[in-house]
Design an enzyme around this catalytic site. Structure first.
Site, PDB file in Angstrom:
ATOM      1  N   HIS A  58     -11.007 -35.063  48.492  1.00  0.00           N
ATOM      2  CA  HIS A  58     -10.623 -33.763  47.938  1.00  0.00           C
ATOM      3  C   HIS A  58     -11.824 -33.218  47.171  1.00  0.00           C
ATOM      4  O   HIS A  58     -12.320 -33.842  46.243  1.00  0.00           O
ATOM      5  CB  HIS A  58      -9.400 -33.930  47.038  1.00  0.00           C
ATOM      6  CG  HIS A  58      -8.839 -32.647  46.531  1.00  0.00           C
ATOM      7  ND1 HIS A  58      -8.031 -31.825  47.285  1.00  0.00           N
ATOM      8  CD2 HIS A  58      -8.979 -32.019  45.332  1.00  0.00           C
ATOM      9  CE1 HIS A  58      -7.681 -30.764  46.576  1.00  0.00           C
ATOM     10  NE2 HIS A  58      -8.250 -30.848  45.385  1.00  0.00           N
TER      11      HIS A  58
ATOM     12  N   ASP B  36     -13.299 -30.246  45.004  1.00  0.00           N
ATOM     13  CA  ASP B  36     -12.870 -29.153  44.114  1.00  0.00           C
ATOM     14  C   ASP B  36     -14.014 -28.193  43.789  1.00  0.00           C
ATOM     15  O   ASP B  36     -14.912 -28.545  43.031  1.00  0.00           O
ATOM     16  CB  ASP B  36     -12.352 -29.739  42.797  1.00  0.00           C
ATOM     17  CG  ASP B  36     -10.967 -30.331  42.937  1.00  0.00           C
ATOM     18  OD1 ASP B  36     -10.065 -29.638  43.428  1.00  0.00           O
ATOM     19  OD2 ASP B  36     -10.789 -31.499  42.532  1.00  0.00           O
TER      20      ASP B  36
ATOM     21  N   HIS C  16     -10.912 -27.586  48.306  1.00  0.00           N
ATOM     22  CA  HIS C  16     -10.018 -26.782  47.470  1.00  0.00           C
ATOM     23  C   HIS C  16     -10.860 -25.720  46.761  1.00  0.00           C
ATOM     24  O   HIS C  16     -11.593 -26.031  45.820  1.00  0.00           O
ATOM     25  CB  HIS C  16      -9.330 -27.732  46.468  1.00  0.00           C
ATOM     26  CG  HIS C  16      -8.422 -27.068  45.497  1.00  0.00           C
ATOM     27  ND1 HIS C  16      -7.918 -27.712  44.387  1.00  0.00           N
ATOM     28  CD2 HIS C  16      -7.902 -25.802  45.458  1.00  0.00           C
ATOM     29  CE1 HIS C  16      -7.139 -26.884  43.701  1.00  0.00           C
ATOM     30  NE2 HIS C  16      -7.123 -25.721  44.334  1.00  0.00           N
TER      31      HIS C  16
ATOM     32  N   MET D 153     -11.364 -23.020  44.313  1.00  0.00           N
ATOM     33  CA  MET D 153     -10.865 -22.340  43.109  1.00  0.00           C
ATOM     34  C   MET D 153     -11.897 -21.276  42.760  1.00  0.00           C
ATOM     35  O   MET D 153     -12.621 -21.370  41.765  1.00  0.00           O
ATOM     36  CB  MET D 153     -10.677 -23.359  41.971  1.00  0.00           C
ATOM     37  CG  MET D 153      -9.471 -24.240  42.183  1.00  0.00           C
ATOM     38  SD  MET D 153      -9.488 -25.699  41.132  1.00  0.00           S
ATOM     39  CE  MET D 153     -10.476 -26.790  42.131  1.00  0.00           C
TER      40      MET D 153
ATOM     41  N   MET E  16      -0.155 -26.858  42.755  1.00  0.00           N
ATOM     42  CA  MET E  16      -0.863 -27.395  41.580  1.00  0.00           C
ATOM     43  C   MET E  16       0.167 -27.881  40.565  1.00  0.00           C
ATOM     44  O   MET E  16       1.096 -27.152  40.209  1.00  0.00           O
ATOM     45  CB  MET E  16      -1.715 -26.308  40.921  1.00  0.00           C
ATOM     46  CG  MET E  16      -2.916 -25.842  41.721  1.00  0.00           C
ATOM     47  SD  MET E  16      -4.071 -27.132  42.187  1.00  0.00           S
ATOM     48  CE  MET E  16      -4.561 -27.805  40.610  1.00  0.00           C
TER      49      MET E  16
HETATM   50  C1  DX5 Z   1      -8.041 -29.532  39.019  1.00  0.00           C
HETATM   51  C2  DX5 Z   1      -8.416 -30.059  40.369  1.00  0.00           C
HETATM   52  C3  DX5 Z   1      -7.898 -31.412  40.654  1.00  0.00           C
HETATM   53  C4  DX5 Z   1      -8.357 -32.493  39.710  1.00  0.00           C
HETATM   54  C5  DX5 Z   1      -7.270 -33.531  39.639  1.00  0.00           C
HETATM   55  O1  DX5 Z   1      -8.336 -28.178  38.960  1.00  0.00           O
HETATM   56  O2  DX5 Z   1      -7.949 -29.199  41.399  1.00  0.00           O
HETATM   57  O3  DX5 Z   1      -8.163 -31.783  42.004  1.00  0.00           O
HETATM   58  O4  DX5 Z   1      -9.553 -33.103  40.078  1.00  0.00           O
HETATM   59  O5  DX5 Z   1      -7.588 -34.459  38.664  1.00  0.00           O
HETATM   60  P1  DX5 Z   1      -6.529 -35.483  38.092  1.00  0.00           P
HETATM   61  O6  DX5 Z   1      -5.986 -36.259  39.239  1.00  0.00           O
HETATM   62  O7  DX5 Z   1      -7.328 -36.302  37.128  1.00  0.00           O
HETATM   63  O8  DX5 Z   1      -5.466 -34.670  37.415  1.00  0.00           O
HETATM   64 ZN    ZN Z   2      -8.040 -29.853  43.536  1.00  0.00          ZN
END
Ligand code: DX5
Ligand code: ZN
Length: 218
Positions: free
Chosen positions: A32, A34, A65, A67, A138
Site C-alpha cells: 500500500h 500512500d 492510494h 491523497m 478510511m
Molecule cells: C493514512 C494512510 C494509511 C496509514 C495507515 O492516511 O492512508 O495507509 O499508513 O497507518 P496505520 O495502519 O498505522 O493506521
Molecule cells: Zn492509505
C-alpha cells in the site's frame, strides 16, 4: 479471500527495497503506497520517482492510494511508474473528472478504486460502484499513520458491502487506518476483505508474525 496490504508510510525509508522484500517473504499480498500532497491532506509523503524505483526492485502488487487534489492530472504518471491499482478519493475532484481519472487508469490496463474519508457518506460511492475494482473506506482521517481505528465507520463498511453485493459483487472492499489484530476482525465481519496496515506491520520486528496476526479467521 483476505488480502493484507502493508502501508510503507510506516516503513524505514532509508531501506525501502529491503522492507518490501521482507513483507513479501512475510506473506503480504499488496504493497500500500500512500501519496500525500500537503493540500488534500495536511502531510507530504512520496510520489512518482519513489514508485518507479520500487517497481524496479519488487514484483509485488502496488496499491497506490492517492491523497492528492485533482488526481486526474497524475493518474497516467502513476500507472506509468508501476502502479497496479490506483485509488482516488471521491472528495478530491468533480464527479466528471473522477470518472475521467478512472477511465484513464482502466484504459492503461490497471485496476481502479475510489476512497471515502470518514466524514463522507456511503452514498458518495454510488456513481463509481459499477466501475471500480475496489472501494476503500478510511477508518482514520487520512494524512498520518498510527492513529486509532474509528469504530463509527463499521456501519458504512456494511452499507457499501450490501450495495456491492447488489451491483458489483466481484468488487473488493479495503479498510485503511488503525488496523490491528484487535480491529481487523471487526472490519472483516462488517464486510471488508482487504486490510491496510502500517504500524501494525512495519512497527513490529517480526513481520511474518505481524502479517499472520492480521489474517484472522472470522
Ligand atoms: C493514512 C494512510 C494509511 C496509514 C495507515 O492516511 O492512508 O495507509 O499508513 O497507518 P496505520 O495502519 O498505522 O493506521
Ligand atoms: Zn492509505
Amino acid at each position: 479471500m483476505i488480502k493484507i496490504a502493508p502501508s510503507i508510510l510506516s516503513a524505514d525509508f532509508s531501506r525501502l527495497g529491503e522492507e518490501l522484500a521482507e513483507i513479501k517473504t512475510a506473506g503480504a499480498d499488496y504493497v500500500h503506497f500512500d501519496v500525500m500532497d500537503g493540500i488534500f491532506v495536511p502531510n507530504i509523503s512520496f510520489g512518482i520517482p519513489v514508485l518507479k524505483s520500487l517497481r524496479k526492485c519488487s514484483d509485488m502488487f502496488m496499491d497506490v492510494h492517492l491523497m492528492i487534489d485533482r488526481p486526474v492530472r497524475y493518474v497516467k504518471a502513476f500507472c506509468g511508474a508501476g502502479a497496479d491499482l490506483v485509488n482516488v478519493h471521491v472528495e478530491s475532484d468533480t464527479q466528471e473528472n473522477l470518472l475521467l481519472a478512472l477511465e484513464t487508469i482502466r484504459a492503461l490496463g490497471k485496476k481502479t478504486a475510489v476512497t471515502l474519508k470518514p466524514g463522507t457518506p456511503a452514498s458518495a460511492a454510488e456513481p463509481y460502484l459499477p466501475l471500480v475494482d475496489m472501494v476503500l473506506i478510511m477508518t482514520v482521517e487520512p494524512g498520518f499513520g498510527g492513529q486509532s481505528f474509528m469504530h463509527d465507520q463499521l456501519d458504512k463498511i456494511r452499507q457499501i458491502r450490501r450495495r456491492m453485493d447488489e451491483i458489483n459483487p466481484g468488487c473488493d472492499l479495503e479498510v485503511d487506518g488503525g488496523i490491528t489484530p484487535e480491529t481487523a476482525p471487526l472490519a472483516l465481519e462488517a464486510g471488508a476483505n482487504v486490510l491496510v496496515a502500517g504500524s501494525a506491520v512495519f512497527g513490529k520486528p517480526d513481520r511474518k508474525a505481524a502479517v499472520a496476526a492480521l489474517r484472522v479467521e472470522i
